[in-house]
Enzyme design. Sequence first.
Site, short mmCIF file in Angstrom:
data_model
loop_
_atom_site.label_atom_id
_atom_site.label_comp_id
_atom_site.label_asym_id
_atom_site.label_seq_id
_atom_site.Cartn_x
_atom_site.Cartn_y
_atom_site.Cartn_z
N ILE A 7 7.46 -2.60 2.45
CA ILE A 7 6.67 -3.78 2.15
C ILE A 7 7.28 -4.96 2.91
O ILE A 7 8.39 -5.41 2.60
CB ILE A 7 6.61 -4.06 0.64
CG1 ILE A 7 6.22 -2.78 -0.12
CG2 ILE A 7 5.65 -5.20 0.37
CD1 ILE A 7 4.94 -2.13 0.35
N THR A 8 6.55 -5.45 3.88
CA THR A 8 7.03 -6.50 4.77
C THR A 8 6.86 -7.88 4.16
O THR A 8 5.80 -8.20 3.62
CB THR A 8 6.27 -6.44 6.11
OG1 THR A 8 6.39 -5.14 6.67
CG2 THR A 8 6.82 -7.46 7.10
N PHE A 46 0.81 -1.22 0.00
CA PHE A 46 0.00 0.00 0.00
C PHE A 46 0.85 1.27 0.00
O PHE A 46 0.60 2.20 -0.76
CB PHE A 46 -0.93 0.02 1.22
CG PHE A 46 -1.75 -1.22 1.41
CD1 PHE A 46 -2.28 -1.91 0.33
CD2 PHE A 46 -1.98 -1.73 2.69
CE1 PHE A 46 -3.04 -3.06 0.51
CE2 PHE A 46 -2.74 -2.87 2.87
CZ PHE A 46 -3.26 -3.54 1.78
N GLU A 97 0.76 0.60 10.94
CA GLU A 97 -0.69 0.44 11.06
C GLU A 97 -1.36 1.72 11.57
O GLU A 97 -2.36 1.67 12.27
CB GLU A 97 -1.04 -0.75 11.96
CG GLU A 97 -0.61 -2.09 11.44
CD GLU A 97 -1.31 -2.50 10.16
OE1 GLU A 97 -2.37 -1.93 9.85
OE2 GLU A 97 -0.78 -3.37 9.46
#
Length: 552
Positions: free
Chosen positions: A312-313, A279, A528
């Site tokens: 981006i994990t 995202f 988050e």
Amino acid sequence: MSEWMAVARASLIAARKYSESVRLAVAGVVAPRGTVDPALLAREQHRVHGFAWIAASIAALEATLDWAVRAEAAGRFGAAEELVLRIGFGEYLAQIASGLPMSANEVVRPSAFGTEAEARAFAAHPATARLLAEGNCAGTRAALAALLADGVRPDESLGDDALDQVRDQLRAFTANAITPHAHQWHLADALIPDAVIAEMAALGVFGVCIPEAHGGLGLGKLAMAVVSEELSRGWICAGSLGTRSEIAGELIAENGTPEQKAKYLPRIADGSCLPTAVFTEPDTGSDLAAVRTRGERQGDGSWQVTGAKTWITHAARADLMTMLVRTNPAVPGYAGLSMLLAEKTRGTDGAPFPDAGIEGSEIEVLGYRGMKEYALGLDGFAVAADGLLGGAEGQGFKQLMRTFEGARIQTAARAVGVAWNAFDLALDYALGRKQFGHALTEFPRVADKLALMAAEIVMARELTYAAGRAKDSGARCDIEAGMAKLLGARTAWSAADNAVQIHGGNGYALEYPISRVLCDARILNIFEGAAEIQAQVIGRGLLAGQRQAAAA
């Protein structure tokens, strides 16, 4: 109801009344005509966020009292539970009445709202005054610390045999498969081994909330919170492995076509498909309306994606990317965004991104290792024709927003697990370390830290569980989820920081696991939704009347 529960309940009534006076004062500034003015909301962040912190603190008190009442009804309300109640209420009431820390050096005081007189009246209320004097005091902290040193722990039963069994099962797994190895994996900056992922999949970790019809356990967000907490108590990265599956699973289960659900959900649930969330972009951060990565439809119905994504994990080892892209550049803001289900080849050490049209560079990080972070460059990356989530363009942001509640509850649970990890390490060290002929637990400043850590972790845990229950009931709970994440992240950082202090110089040494926990805890206030974003969402929602404030 015990005497202290009655006192706590009476103090809550006074706290709600004070919170309402704060809400009215802030509303008078940011909504002078009855409707929140966005410009004023942005300008008055200290007031708005301060109100959000007060509301979240009162919500934590409410959840803690509910926990105590349930424990008493089940015959589990003993000395440790009473002390947690008194210390927690005494501390949070004091913060609300005189100064509440939003960060290490940002304290919101009644003067910020012009409610000094109301704060004095609140503090003078008989129930509040008693808890301020006899709640969080030297005697209660020493008594709780002594119980903790003897192995007593505050009640953690959920009142549901199935959920209690889930906790026991995950705790045993974590103790055997995660905790003994986590620090070695962290120091080596190594991926969590595939064998451990397979064991987690066999336990159902990746399908907790996926419907049984699609191969999942079909449980709710409360169960998901318990699983995440226990795994994160061993290592935050173990708890975080489930986050991407949680987000992808909810996106597809709630928005996918029947074919997409049948194709992906069983594979996510059994761990054969590891997803990642794509995202964030380098220049957008929390401003998702500014996403620029393009998704262009080709003549055969497929898509080509071009742009840059970052943070981006678990990107290299992932098999599926849930990717937010702009499919209609003519439509500004959120309306031009769509969600793509972009399959990729699982990478290896030698070829982390073997597919055409995608490159990745690792972002080296202090903590939160075990999955690795990447910046991605996309240049004509191919996505299949059936990769548009739900088969509808322009719905990406709305689809993503529906997952935020669950993701933030899960993050709050991860924070609780990290905080318990810090507590476990601190207590173990304090019991084994002697100075001047005495165990560290015998020194009041060390005992104080341990007692306050335990009390605040229970409060953060119960606020998280309350948000999970609200979500499971079908109610909108974006504010409750945000409160849990906001308070949980602060609790994790405070616990880790105090645990390092208890370790002294050894806490700064890489060989001690608490050094890892400190690094891991710091990320919780950022991802988050950063703490400032959470407070803005909570404050705006309560002031706009989306939900009654905790004072109502």
